[in-house]
Write a protein that holds these residues in place. Structure first.
Motif, PDB file in Angstrom:
ATOM      1  N   PHE A 130      33.320  69.746  81.809  1.00 20.33           N
ATOM      2  CA  PHE A 130      32.567  70.109  80.398  1.00 20.33           C
ATOM      3  C   PHE A 130      33.716  70.410  79.391  1.00 20.33           C
ATOM      4  CE2 PHE A 130      30.710  73.557  77.570  1.00 20.33           C
ATOM      5  CZ  PHE A 130      29.995  72.802  77.245  1.00 20.33           C
ATOM      6  N   ALA A 131      34.582  71.551  79.817  1.00 24.97           N
ATOM      7  CA  ALA A 131      35.665  71.929  79.113  1.00 24.97           C
ATOM      8  C   ALA A 131      36.843  70.880  78.653  1.00 24.97           C
ATOM      9  CB  ALA A 131      36.327  73.359  79.775  1.00 24.97           C
ATOM     10  N   GLU A 132      37.037  70.102  79.507  1.00 23.29           N
ATOM     11  CA  GLU A 132      38.103  68.957  79.378  1.00 23.29           C
ATOM     12  C   GLU A 132      37.805  68.142  78.041  1.00 23.29           C
ATOM     13  OE1 GLU A 132      40.182  65.224  79.522  1.00 23.29           O
ATOM     14  OE2 GLU A 132      38.064  65.645  80.070  1.00 23.29           O
ATOM     15  N   ALA A 133      36.366  67.841  77.940  1.00 20.06           N
ATOM     16  CA  ALA A 133      35.924  67.099  76.852  1.00 20.06           C
ATOM     17  C   ALA A 133      36.153  67.489  75.470  1.00 20.06           C
ATOM     18  CB  ALA A 133      34.377  66.522  77.184  1.00 20.06           C
ATOM     19  N   PHE A 134      36.298  68.633  75.243  1.00 19.62           N
ATOM     20  CA  PHE A 134      36.601  69.118  74.097  1.00 19.62           C
ATOM     21  C   PHE A 134      37.760  70.132  73.783  1.00 19.62           C
ATOM     22  CE2 PHE A 134      33.500  72.011  75.945  1.00 19.62           C
ATOM     23  CZ  PHE A 134      33.775  73.353  75.286  1.00 19.62           C
ATOM     24  N   ILE A 135      38.366  70.932  74.782  1.00 23.00           N
ATOM     25  CA  ILE A 135      39.368  71.653  74.742  1.00 23.00           C
ATOM     26  C   ILE A 135      40.553  71.988  75.749  1.00 23.00           C
ATOM     27  CG2 ILE A 135      38.164  73.941  75.324  1.00 23.00           C
ATOM     28  CD1 ILE A 135      39.086  75.301  73.225  1.00 23.00           C
ATOM     29  N   PHE A 136      39.737  71.730  77.058  1.00 21.89           N
ATOM     30  CA  PHE A 136      40.731  72.140  78.308  1.00 21.89           C
ATOM     31  C   PHE A 136      41.813  71.072  78.456  1.00 21.89           C
ATOM     32  CE2 PHE A 136      41.573  73.666  82.490  1.00 21.89           C
ATOM     33  CZ  PHE A 136      42.189  74.725  82.418  1.00 21.89           C
ATOM     34  N   PRO A 137      43.065  71.226  78.567  1.00 22.55           N
ATOM     35  CA  PRO A 137      44.118  70.243  78.721  1.00 22.55           C
ATOM     36  C   PRO A 137      44.203  69.535  80.064  1.00 22.55           C
ATOM     37  CG  PRO A 137      45.339  72.144  78.836  1.00 22.55           C
ATOM     38  CD  PRO A 137      43.664  72.549  78.642  1.00 22.55           C
ATOM     39  N   ILE A 138      43.626  70.112  81.049  1.00 22.21           N
ATOM     40  CA  ILE A 138      43.681  69.424  82.580  1.00 22.21           C
ATOM     41  C   ILE A 138      42.647  68.369  82.636  1.00 22.21           C
ATOM     42  CG2 ILE A 138      43.910  69.942  84.826  1.00 22.21           C
ATOM     43  CD1 ILE A 138      45.159  72.624  84.081  1.00 22.21           C
ATOM     44  N   MET A 139      42.765  67.224  83.064  1.00 24.31           N
ATOM     45  CA  MET A 139      41.665  66.299  83.412  1.00 24.31           C
ATOM     46  C   MET A 139      41.032  66.569  84.593  1.00 24.31           C
ATOM     47  SD  MET A 139      43.896  62.818  83.096  1.00 24.31           S
ATOM     48  CE  MET A 139      44.963  63.130  84.234  1.00 24.31           C
ATOM     49  N   PRO A 140      39.688  66.408  84.649  1.00 26.28           N
ATOM     50  CA  PRO A 140      38.908  66.861  85.838  1.00 26.28           C
ATOM     51  C   PRO A 140      39.281  65.963  87.112  1.00 26.28           C
ATOM     52  CG  PRO A 140      37.651  65.544  84.239  1.00 26.28           C
ATOM     53  CD  PRO A 140      38.992  65.893  83.499  1.00 26.28           C
ATOM     54  N   GLU A 141      39.933  64.809  87.018  1.00 24.90           N
ATOM     55  CA  GLU A 141      40.253  64.193  88.129  1.00 24.90           C
ATOM     56  C   GLU A 141      41.183  65.029  88.951  1.00 24.90           C
ATOM     57  OE1 GLU A 141      39.088  60.918  85.292  1.00 24.90           O
ATOM     58  OE2 GLU A 141      40.191  62.954  85.268  1.00 24.90           O
ATOM     59  N   VAL A 142      42.110  65.980  88.543  1.00 25.18           N
ATOM     60  CA  VAL A 142      42.907  66.794  89.217  1.00 25.18           C
ATOM     61  C   VAL A 142      42.219  67.425  90.314  1.00 25.18           C
ATOM     62  CG1 VAL A 142      44.351  68.619  89.086  1.00 25.18           C
ATOM     63  CG2 VAL A 142      44.518  67.062  87.327  1.00 25.18           C
ATOM     64  N   MET A 143      40.940  67.737  90.056  1.00 32.89           N
ATOM     65  CA  MET A 143      39.974  68.411  90.792  1.00 32.89           C
ATOM     66  C   MET A 143      39.067  67.592  91.624  1.00 32.89           C
ATOM     67  SD  MET A 143      37.864  71.825  90.757  1.00 32.89           S
ATOM     68  CE  MET A 143      37.034  72.567  92.145  1.00 32.89           C
ATOM     69  N   LEU A 144      38.735  66.402  90.818  1.00 35.67           N
ATOM     70  CA  LEU A 144      37.795  65.515  91.316  1.00 35.67           C
ATOM     71  C   LEU A 144      38.167  64.761  92.688  1.00 35.67           C
ATOM     72  CD1 LEU A 144      35.029  64.252  91.149  1.00 35.67           C
ATOM     73  CD2 LEU A 144      36.000  62.675  89.314  1.00 35.67           C
ATOM     74  N   ALA A 145      39.511  64.310  92.358  1.00 33.92           N
ATOM     75  CA  ALA A 145      40.106  63.470  93.614  1.00 33.92           C
ATOM     76  C   ALA A 145      40.087  64.151  94.745  1.00 33.92           C
ATOM     77  CB  ALA A 145      41.353  63.001  93.111  1.00 33.92           C
ATOM     78  N   PRO A 146      40.795  65.334  94.738  1.00 35.67           N
ATOM     79  CA  PRO A 146      40.725  66.269  95.961  1.00 35.67           C
ATOM     80  C   PRO A 146      39.238  66.538  96.773  1.00 35.67           C
ATOM     81  CG  PRO A 146      42.173  67.081  94.439  1.00 35.67           C
ATOM     82  CD  PRO A 146      41.312  66.318  93.806  1.00 35.67           C
ATOM     83  N   MET A 147      38.479  66.802  96.003  1.00 37.00           N
ATOM     84  CA  MET A 147      36.995  67.000  96.420  1.00 37.00           C
ATOM     85  C   MET A 147      36.381  65.651  97.059  1.00 37.00           C
ATOM     86  SD  MET A 147      35.182  69.186  93.295  1.00 37.00           S
ATOM     87  CE  MET A 147      33.689  69.048  94.179  1.00 37.00           C
ATOM     88  N   MET A 148      36.776  64.424  96.383  1.00 40.29           N
ATOM     89  CA  MET A 148      36.259  63.262  97.169  1.00 40.29           C
ATOM     90  C   MET A 148      36.933  63.122  98.286  1.00 40.29           C
ATOM     91  SD  MET A 148      35.911  60.659  93.679  1.00 40.29           S
ATOM     92  CE  MET A 148      34.965  60.791  92.471  1.00 40.29           C
ATOM     93  N   LEU A 149      38.283  63.352  98.325  1.00 44.08           N
ATOM     94  CA  LEU A 149      38.982  62.921  99.560  1.00 44.08           C
ATOM     95  C   LEU A 149      38.735  64.071 100.646  1.00 44.08           C
ATOM     96  CD1 LEU A 149      42.526  62.615  97.635  1.00 44.08           C
ATOM     97  CD2 LEU A 149      41.292  60.897  99.110  1.00 44.08           C
ATOM     98  N   ALA A 150      38.206  65.314 100.256  1.00 45.35           N
ATOM     99  CA  ALA A 150      38.027  66.186 101.278  1.00 45.35           C
ATOM    100  C   ALA A 150      36.602  65.788 101.894  1.00 45.35           C
ATOM    101  CB  ALA A 150      37.712  67.669 100.754  1.00 45.35           C
ATOM    102  N   GLU A 151      35.633  64.958 101.232  1.00 45.68           N
ATOM    103  CA  GLU A 151      34.436  64.697 101.533  1.00 45.68           C
ATOM    104  C   GLU A 151      33.955  63.247 101.010  1.00 45.68           C
ATOM    105  OE1 GLU A 151      31.147  67.767 102.074  1.00 45.68           O
ATOM    106  OE2 GLU A 151      32.124  68.840 100.813  1.00 45.68           O
ATOM    107  N   PRO A 152      34.647  62.405 101.556  1.00 40.93           N
ATOM    108  CA  PRO A 152      34.416  60.961 100.994  1.00 40.93           C
ATOM    109  C   PRO A 152      32.961  60.521 100.932  1.00 40.93           C
ATOM    110  CG  PRO A 152      36.114  61.045 102.501  1.00 40.93           C
ATOM    111  CD  PRO A 152      35.315  62.268 102.668  1.00 40.93           C
ATOM    112  N   ARG A 153      32.149  60.956 101.755  1.00 39.64           N
ATOM    113  CA  ARG A 153      30.803  60.401 101.696  1.00 39.64           C
ATOM    114  C   ARG A 153      30.330  61.181 100.237  1.00 39.64           C
ATOM    115  NH1 ARG A 153      28.189  61.952 107.415  1.00 39.64           N
ATOM    116  NH2 ARG A 153      29.353  64.003 106.888  1.00 39.64           N
ATOM    117  N   LYS A 154      30.573  62.092  99.701  1.00 39.95           N
ATOM    118  CA  LYS A 154      29.850  62.607  98.621  1.00 39.95           C
ATOM    119  C   LYS A 154      30.733  62.207  97.240  1.00 39.95           C
ATOM    120  CE  LYS A 154      28.279  66.929 100.888  1.00 39.95           C
ATOM    121  NZ  LYS A 154      28.425  68.445 100.896  1.00 39.95           N
ATOM    122  N   ALA A 155      31.497  61.162  97.432  1.00 37.15           N
ATOM    123  CA  ALA A 155      32.515  60.648  96.487  1.00 37.15           C
ATOM    124  C   ALA A 155      31.831  60.506  94.798  1.00 37.15           C
ATOM    125  CB  ALA A 155      33.600  59.717  96.797  1.00 37.15           C
ATOM    126  N   PHE A 156      30.594  59.601  95.270  1.00 38.74           N
ATOM    127  CA  PHE A 156      29.914  59.009  94.075  1.00 38.74           C
ATOM    128  C   PHE A 156      29.018  60.280  93.550  1.00 38.74           C
ATOM    129  CE2 PHE A 156      31.225  54.973  95.588  1.00 38.74           C
ATOM    130  CZ  PHE A 156      31.329  54.276  94.476  1.00 38.74           C
TER     131      PHE A 156
END
Length: 202
Positions: A29-55
């Motif tokens: 939410f914040a990255e879309a208008f002000i925050f400088p860090i892409m959500p993929e930085v957190m999204l990728a590790p979350m997906m990798l931790a639980e691949p079945r919940k990736a989508f």
């Protein structure tokens, strides 16, 4: 200097937290208008931790990115209007208004081309989402096409990431961990080159 590696390890820790989905939603939410860090930085590790919940994670990130993009759109419109007196006092308003008017004219003449550019900009990880959302609000891109472009651009990013994680699983995590420093610095260099190119063309 091992900057991105330590950030990645921290993101892995956050990704395994019991409130990880909330953190992901807030970051998207914040990255879309002000925050400088892409959500993929957190999204990728979350997906990798639980691949079945990736989508599932990809869809949560996309939903909150869209909500944030609406905030960025509104801020672009209303902040620009509010700043007009200050820009006028600095003798900048006329030049900026000329540029905005030119963009609006191009938008009216070549709407399809503009929407393609918006979708491509939302797709590129080196183009911060906030630039796209604020600029769209300033120029006055019609809201529905704007949201469709954001869905296409950002959706492709998160869904492609989810697909790669589902296909490659642990190998993707190992590759990301091994090359995270190179990837991080490459993105920074790309942003600098893109900004320099844009200023030289002005």
């Amino acid at each position: 200097m091992r900057l991105f590696g330590s950030l990645y390890e921290r993101a892995i820790t956050w990704a395994r937290h019991r409130h990880a989905v909330r953190y992901l939603a807030g970051l998207s939410f914040a990255e879309a208008f002000i925050f400088p860090i892409m959500p993929e930085v957190m999204l990728a590790p979350m997906m990798l931790a639980e691949p079945r919940k990736a989508f599932r994670y990809a869809n949560w990130s996309l939903l909150f990115s869209l909500l944030g993009s609406l905030v960025g759109y509104a801020l672009g419109h209303y902040a620009y209007e509010a700043l007009k007196p200050a820009l006028e006092s600095l003798h900048l308003l006329a030049h900026i208004e000329e540029g905005v008017a030119s963009l609006r004219e191009d938008m009216n003449k070549h709407a399809l081309g503009l929407y393609i550019v918006l979708a491509m900009a939302a797709l590129q990880p080196v183009v911060p989402m906030k630039f796209v959302t604020w600029a769209s609000g300033i120029v006055g891109v019609p809201l529905l096409p704007f949201l469709i472009c954001m869905v296409i651009g950002r959706g492709k990013r998160v869904w492609l990431l989810a697909l790669l994680v589902r296909i490659f699983g642990e190998r993707a995590e190992q590759m990301l961990r091994k090359h995270i420093e190179w990837i991080g610095w490459a993105v920074i260099v790309a942003i600098i080159l893109l900004a320099a190119w844009w200023f030289l063309l002005r």
